[in-house]
Design an enzyme around this catalytic site. Sequence first.
Site, PDB file in Angstrom:
ATOM      1  N   CYS A   1      -6.299   2.602  -0.153  1.00  0.00           N
ATOM      2  CA  CYS A   1      -6.045   1.421   0.841  1.00  0.00           C
ATOM      3  C   CYS A   1      -6.200   0.103   0.408  1.00  0.00           C
ATOM      4  O   CYS A   1      -7.198  -0.253  -0.176  1.00  0.00           O
ATOM      5  CB  CYS A   1      -7.009   1.783   2.087  1.00  0.00           C
ATOM      6  SG  CYS A   1      -7.261   0.570   3.447  1.00  0.00           S
TER       7      CYS A   1
ATOM      8  N   CYS B   1     -10.073 -13.450  20.706  1.00  0.00           N
ATOM      9  CA  CYS B   1      -9.315 -12.427  20.082  1.00  0.00           C
ATOM     10  C   CYS B   1      -8.425 -11.964  20.926  1.00  0.00           C
ATOM     11  O   CYS B   1      -7.678 -10.935  20.353  1.00  0.00           O
ATOM     12  CB  CYS B   1     -10.343 -10.918  19.729  1.00  0.00           C
ATOM     13  SG  CYS B   1     -11.242 -10.551  21.239  1.00  0.00           S
TER      14      CYS B   1
ATOM     15  N   CYS C   1       0.973  -1.256   0.048  1.00  0.00           N
ATOM     16  CA  CYS C   1      -0.014  -0.095  -0.147  1.00  0.00           C
ATOM     17  C   CYS C   1       0.968   1.236  -0.269  1.00  0.00           C
ATOM     18  O   CYS C   1       1.774   1.415   0.800  1.00  0.00           O
ATOM     19  CB  CYS C   1      -0.902   0.106   1.312  1.00  0.00           C
ATOM     20  SG  CYS C   1      -1.873   1.451   1.264  1.00  0.00           S
TER      21      CYS C   1
ATOM     22  N   GLU D   1     -26.340 -13.094  25.987  1.00  0.00           N
ATOM     23  CA  GLU D   1     -25.687 -11.647  25.744  1.00  0.00           C
ATOM     24  C   GLU D   1     -25.965 -10.676  26.505  1.00  0.00           C
ATOM     25  O   GLU D   1     -27.008 -10.753  27.108  1.00  0.00           O
ATOM     26  CB  GLU D   1     -26.088 -11.516  24.163  1.00  0.00           C
ATOM     27  CG  GLU D   1     -25.601  -9.989  23.719  1.00  0.00           C
ATOM     28  CD  GLU D   1     -23.945  -9.797  23.818  1.00  0.00           C
ATOM     29  OE1 GLU D   1     -23.570  -8.705  24.262  1.00  0.00           O
ATOM     30  OE2 GLU D   1     -23.220 -10.570  23.387  1.00  0.00           O
TER      31      GLU D   1
ATOM     32  N   ASP E   1     -17.635 -16.998  23.208  1.00  0.00           N
ATOM     33  CA  ASP E   1     -17.030 -15.814  22.084  1.00  0.00           C
ATOM     34  C   ASP E   1     -16.912 -14.532  22.669  1.00  0.00           C
ATOM     35  O   ASP E   1     -17.330 -13.493  22.552  1.00  0.00           O
ATOM     36  CB  ASP E   1     -17.602 -15.720  20.686  1.00  0.00           C
ATOM     37  CG  ASP E   1     -16.999 -14.705  19.736  1.00  0.00           C
ATOM     38  OD1 ASP E   1     -15.753 -14.478  19.962  1.00  0.00           O
ATOM     39  OD2 ASP E   1     -17.532 -14.211  18.759  1.00  0.00           O
TER      40      ASP E   1
ATOM     41  N   CYS F   1      -2.075   0.147   9.528  1.00  0.00           N
ATOM     42  CA  CYS F   1      -1.548  -1.386   9.401  1.00  0.00           C
ATOM     43  C   CYS F   1      -0.149  -1.300  10.187  1.00  0.00           C
ATOM     44  O   CYS F   1       0.505  -0.235  10.167  1.00  0.00           O
ATOM     45  CB  CYS F   1      -1.375  -1.758   8.107  1.00  0.00           C
ATOM     46  SG  CYS F   1      -2.853  -1.982   7.061  1.00  0.00           S
TER      47      CYS F   1
END
Length: 415
Positions: free
Chosen positions: A146, A371, A63, A293, A345, A72
């Site tokens: 991008c 994550c 990029c 949730e 999750d 990034c």
Amino acid sequence: MTHEARLTATIQRLGHQGDGIADGPLFAPRTLPGETVSGIRDGNQLTDIRIETPSEARVQAPCRHYKSCGGCQLQHAADDFVADWKVGIVQSALSAQGLTADFRPIHTSPPQSRRRATLSVRRTKKGAMAGFHGRASDVITQIPDCQLLSPELIAAIPVAEELAMVGASRKAPLSVTVTLSEVGLDVLVANGKPLDGQLRIDLARIVDAHGLARLSWEDELIGMEQPPTQPSGPAHVCPPPGAFLQATRDGEAALLAAVEEAVGRAKRVVDLFAGCGTFSLPLARNAEVHAVEGERPMLAALDLGWRQAKGLKKVTTETRDLFRNPLLPVDLNPFGEEYDAAVIDPPRAGAEAQSVQLVAAKTPSIAYVSCNPVTFARDAKILVDGGYQLNWVQVVDQFRWSSHTELAASFTYVG
């Protein structure tokens, strides 16, 4: 700040944020292990960096915005290096807990596949400019080429700039979150001017002119041409503005495939931290699902998506703070009929309290999506110590060229 003479250092490894680390420790962004670099020390940071001896893994960034943009961190590294590094982060986290696992080949989302971005947009003397902040900087870098965002998101940049023209103050940038939906752009604006009559008129004109599916200003809905739905198995869900969504459809599909394999032929599944039903609704093709949730609007979207879909088994919902009030064994074995499998999750903090209760309930199979490799490894240790076998780990890189790492893992209770 006092500048010292240039010093030379050898990069030993990458830190979790993707920075090179030399002895000291001294942090050097956008460097790679084995490289000899020179620069000026500023505290524990190396600035004005020159690469004296490059790594074989160093490549030219794909990029043209990479040098000035902070979106990034790893475009200077070859794809196979980044893949090995991300798998290594998860392996190291597990190793720190005394655990090992069978790792499947990493799944990496392709370039230009991000379906969501939060743009910073500032008014200028001549108009407005939208993009990402530079690294550790308030300067906005424009990103017309991008390589991360989908072309449809790039095409939304002029919309964000137009919103700033009518609704941004001169003092602070707007934060404009743009999400691709099945029917158009879903836009959420924060840090804008207070709504008044003229601003409402201007915003309604923008909705109409650009055919936006939905525009929300802070907590208020400005206009909705049609519900900005997301596909979820055979269902179509309209998430609340700004609700969590997997970064790419490709990455979501990879995580779902791993979850479906880990759940297997389960007939009753509990989905913990269910969100808007990323896993609940596809799993309901073959199993009854109880979705839990903490955010009520997300569950309302899930429930409506289920009711409007055809061919799904029963899906029930429960609003519950699983950090403070995890499901207990009595909840996980309702009426003496246990859940065959759990999907979990959690956010980056992980699910320590809920993992303890899953152990106590002896839920047969667990699909864990994470994550954060560090909190995943902590929770995996709880499960393994409680009688679970860690069958495999699938790393999914849907935040390409970033230091962010996601994964799915399969656990089976073996006693």
